[in-house]
Design a protein around this motif. Structure first.
Motif: not given
Length: 200
Positions: A44-45, A47-49, A51-52, A95, A99
């Motif tokens: 999840v981190p 994925q967020k990284l 996306g950001a 990121g 993953q």
């Protein structure tokens, strides 16, 4: 092909064992899937990284293109935005890589968790079960065949424990050689009982 024994106690033991094995395999698969999903949450981190980073790179690229339209100084002002967009893309790539590593780890752990239980089932329980089924099917055919009772009696003489043979006759071999019908029948029945089958 015989799947279960004739004698109720042996058949019940086989059914219970089969149900335990099926439940164990099912529980192992459920546990492996649970572990896989649990480990994948570590992505999840990443994925967020990703996306950001992607969002930041897109925004900085848009700003850089707009700033590049400014007359005279536009090209000079674009360079910092392009560098910042490149750094944001690198962050998104990190990121994505995180993953991929987590997904590989989740799969490896799930497979590793299944190796032992499935290996025991495939290489220990299943061969023993199939071996019993073949032996029971062959003994059932022999029980019905002419001369099969004598062959089962001979097998009992070579495989059954001495104390069981002694209960049939103190000189069981001599009685078998004479072709004593009662002795042959009891020996054949002893061999069949050893497999959980009804006597001849």
């Amino acid at each position: 092909m015989k799947i279960y024994a004739d004698r109720a106690t042996v058949a019940a033991h086989q059914v219970v064992t089969d149900l335990i094995v099926v439940a164990w395999v099912y529980a192992s698969i459920v546990a492996a899937l649970w572990l896989h999903d649990l480990v994948r949450q570590l992505a999840v981190p990443g994925q967020k990284l990703e996306g950001a980073g992607t969002g930041m790179a897109d925004s900085l690229g848009d700003v850089g293109r707009k700033v590049g339209r400014v007359p005279v100084v536009g090209d000079d002002l674009t360079t910092p935005f392009e560098r910042a967009a490149g750094a944001a893309r690198s962050m998104a790539g990190a990121g994505h890589d995180q993953q991929a590593v987590v997904n590989d780890l989740a799969m490896a752990l799930a497979i590793g968790m299944l190796i032992v239980p499935l290996g025991l089932v495939l290489f220990v329980w299943l061969p023993l079960r199939v071996r019993w089924m073949r032996r029971a099917a062959a003994a059932t055919r022999l029980r019905a065949a002419r001369g099969g009772r004598e062959l089962l009696a001979l097998r009992a003489l070579t495989h059954q424990p001495l104390r069981k043979l002694d209960r049939i006759d103190t000189d069981v071999v001599e009685a078998w050689r004479r072709g004593d019908d009662d002795t042959v029948r009891e020996l054949a029945a002893l061999e069949l009982r050893g497999l959980g089958l009804r006597g001849s």
